[in-house]
Design an enzyme around this catalytic site. Structure first.
Site, short mmCIF file in Angstrom:
data_model
loop_
_atom_site.label_atom_id
_atom_site.label_comp_id
_atom_site.label_asym_id
_atom_site.label_seq_id
_atom_site.Cartn_x
_atom_site.Cartn_y
_atom_site.Cartn_z
N GLU A 45 0.83 -1.21 0.00
CA GLU A 45 0.00 0.00 0.00
C GLU A 45 0.87 1.26 0.00
OE1 GLU A 45 -3.52 1.82 2.93
OE2 GLU A 45 -2.12 0.31 3.69
N LYS A 113 -9.46 2.55 -2.04
CA LYS A 113 -9.71 2.06 -0.68
C LYS A 113 -11.07 2.54 -0.19
CE LYS A 113 -7.12 1.58 3.69
NZ LYS A 113 -5.85 1.98 4.35
N CYS A 149 -5.67 -3.03 2.54
CA CYS A 149 -5.42 -2.96 3.98
C CYS A 149 -6.70 -3.07 4.81
CB CYS A 149 -4.63 -1.69 4.31
SG CYS A 149 -3.84 -1.72 5.95
#
Length: 552
Positions: A45, A113, A149
């Site tokens: 990331e 995200k 994540c």
């Protein structure tokens, strides 16, 4: 072969703001992946910028530079494996935490995200907009789902990806260390593979950034929750993971499983790596510290020697008339066994000048902590002068117990650029010294063996700012103090709950009072390695002015 897929995992250490250098790391990893016949190279990331960027990512020129590099990488790496790389994405006046899929000379897909963490050290809701839940993208014979994540810590994103045809999950992370973090990661990721029946790759970065250390430990899970591969913690690694198609779907071929060290080794490694990268990434090759003959400065000197090499560590003894012969001998012994430079700089003459200068103002007033603090501030002044003159970063040596209750002198022993033991309670300092005496690892640059004399570990702690001074003159015994601090700080318990646990009410109230009135010191203290999820800085943000006290 259509029934086989090779994914290269690049568990690497980027530097925040070193965008071009980070891109060079991508090129090198891609060449390795190409030589190994990989179908795809995956990086963590926000890799192109380093992580965490904090508000730097809100600077438009910074984000545009990162996006331009991603486009260039896509064009340069067109004739080989696809690349997955994290970075910022600015679009329609919004900013996203994105994962770019580079294939065929272009950005084939941009994953945004969805779940933005906003606790402990993370402020992503401040920085980024939440993206929609994306579907999978195709690389060769596979459809790959990428929850970024935090997205994999919630079931909804993975469920959507599974329902829309994902063959497996590739989860890029910037996940910093705290104690027992791997167990927590595994628990959440196993839940995702059990819920969906799909394999999962958890790819984490390594390296230090300010107070945080990204500890790697990337892993691969098959649908049963079986661990197929485990990469080393803290070390960079480029590893090839093969997937084969079976009647039940794609499965990871079992690979190497690295040894996972115990919590004592991990904590110590974090302190070493945090200091090593803090110095290396900020341009310092050498450090110095005041070596008092006590346990805190002894362990900091050892950490520094292990991080940078003994030849790059200067230890300075700055004695006053209250410094014992034992402390003089112990400080010199530590420097000698570590192989560090040792300088002896008495503060007596300077203290005499300050005392005479202040005498007309202090006439008729009894000596108190003012005079004690003058000693500490003189040491800070002299150490900072040496830091300036020699270009060596000054380390501070206050443990978490002292930082918590303000048992340190601002502009004195708190002066410096970094504190490796800032998140280590005093009782853990003792045990860490014993652990280091008994253990040595290849990543330690200091010598093996007993580097901290047992007499330093065993003697009663003292600041030696007045005759016969002991820490327990003004503080509870450290086992009691640390237990109370753990409840009030790490567990956010109340005074009443601490008293119910068996601690004396007056002692707990005193400790609570010291914690609150010391907030201003912590705001001005040096950063230090984060070992827990309630470290002083981003994890625990309290107002300086605060009249509230908890229920008793």
């Amino acid at each position: 072969m259509a029934d086989r897929f090779r994914l290269t995992l690049a568990q690497l250490n980027p530097t925040v703001g070193a965008l071009d250098a980070n891109a060079d790391m991508v090129r090198a990893a891609w060449a390795t992946a190409k030589a190994a016949g990989a179908d795809m190279l995956a990086l963590p990331e926000m890799f192109i910028t380093g992580y965490q960027t904090q508000d730097l990512v809100m600077k438009p020129s910074f984000t545009l530079h990162a996006m331009r590099l991603v486009d260039e990488l896509a064009k340069e790496c067109a004739d080989g494996p696809a690349i997955g790389i994290g970075g910022p994405y600015a679009f329609a006046e919004k900013l996203y935490n994105a994962y770019f899929i580079l294939s065929g000379g272009r950005v084939q897909a941009t994953i945004l995200k969805h779940h933005l963490p906003n606790e402990t050290v993370f402020d992503e809701q401040r920085l980024f907009s939440s993206g929609p839940v994306n579907g999978p993208y195709r690389i060769g014979p596979l459809c790959i789902g990428t929850p970024i994540c935090e997205d994999a810590w919630h079931p909804d994103v993975c469920e959507t990806l599974a329902e829309t045809g994902a063959s497996f999950f590739l989860v890029p992370n910037g996940s910093p260390y705290y104690r027992h973090k791997l167990d927590r990661r595994l628990t959440h990721m196993v839940a995702r593979v059990v819920e969906t029946g799909l394999p999962l790759i958890y790819l984490n970065m390594v390296g230090g950034q300010d107070d945080q250390v990204f500890d790697g430990g990337s892993f691969v899970l098959n649908p049963s929750g079986e661990l197929a591969a485990l990469l080393p913690v803290f070390d960079e690694a480029v590893v090839h993971v093969d997937f084969t198609e079976t009647p039940e779907g794609w499965r990871a071929v079992e690979g190497e499983k690295s040894r996972h060290p115990d919590v004592w080794e991990q904590d110590y490694r974090v302190m070493v790596e945090a200091l090593r990268d803090y110095c290396g990434k900020s341009g310092f090759g050498k450090v110095l510290l005041g070596l008092s003959g006590g346990i805190d400065s002894a362990i900091v000197a050892t950490i520094a020697a292990d991080a940078l090499g003994p030849e790059n560590v200067r230890c300075v003894m700055l004695p006053s008339e209250y410094t014992s012969r034992a402390s003089l001998d112990d400080a010199e012994a530590v420097a000698k066994v570590l192989g560090c430079r040792y300088d002896y700089v008495p503060i007596g003459p300077a203290r005499q000048v300050v005392t005479e200068t202040l005498a007309p103002l202090f006439e008729g007033l009894a000596p108190d902590t003012t005079e004690e603090n003058i000693q500490s501030r003189l040491r800070g002044l002299l150490l900072m002068a040496m830091s300036n003159k020699f270009g060596e970063m000054l380390l501070t040596t206050g443990n978490k117990s002292e930082v918590a209750v303000g048992y340190a002198t601002i502009y004195g022993d708190m002066a410096g650029g970094y504190n490796p033991i800032k998140d280590l309670y005093k009782t853990r300092v003792f045990d860490t010294c014993r652990w280091r005496n008994a253990n040595h690892r290849p990543w330690m640059k200091g010598p093996a063996g007993e580097v901290i004399p047992p007499r330093i570990i065993d003697k009663p702690p003292s600041a030696e700012l007045r005759a016969d001074q002991k820490d327990e003159d003004s503080l509870p015994p450290y086992p009691v103090l640390d237990a109370i601090l753990t409840m009030l700080i790490d567990e956010e318990k109340s005074v009443a709950e601490a008293v119910a646990a068996g601690f004396d009410r007056d002692v707990v109230k005193k400790v609570e009072h010291l914690i609150y009135i010391s907030e201003y010191k912590r705001y001005q203290s040096a950063p230090g390695a984060r070992l827990t999820f309630r470290a002083f800085w981003l994890d625990r943000r309290y107002p300086i002015v605060n009249r509230w006290r908890g229920p008793t």
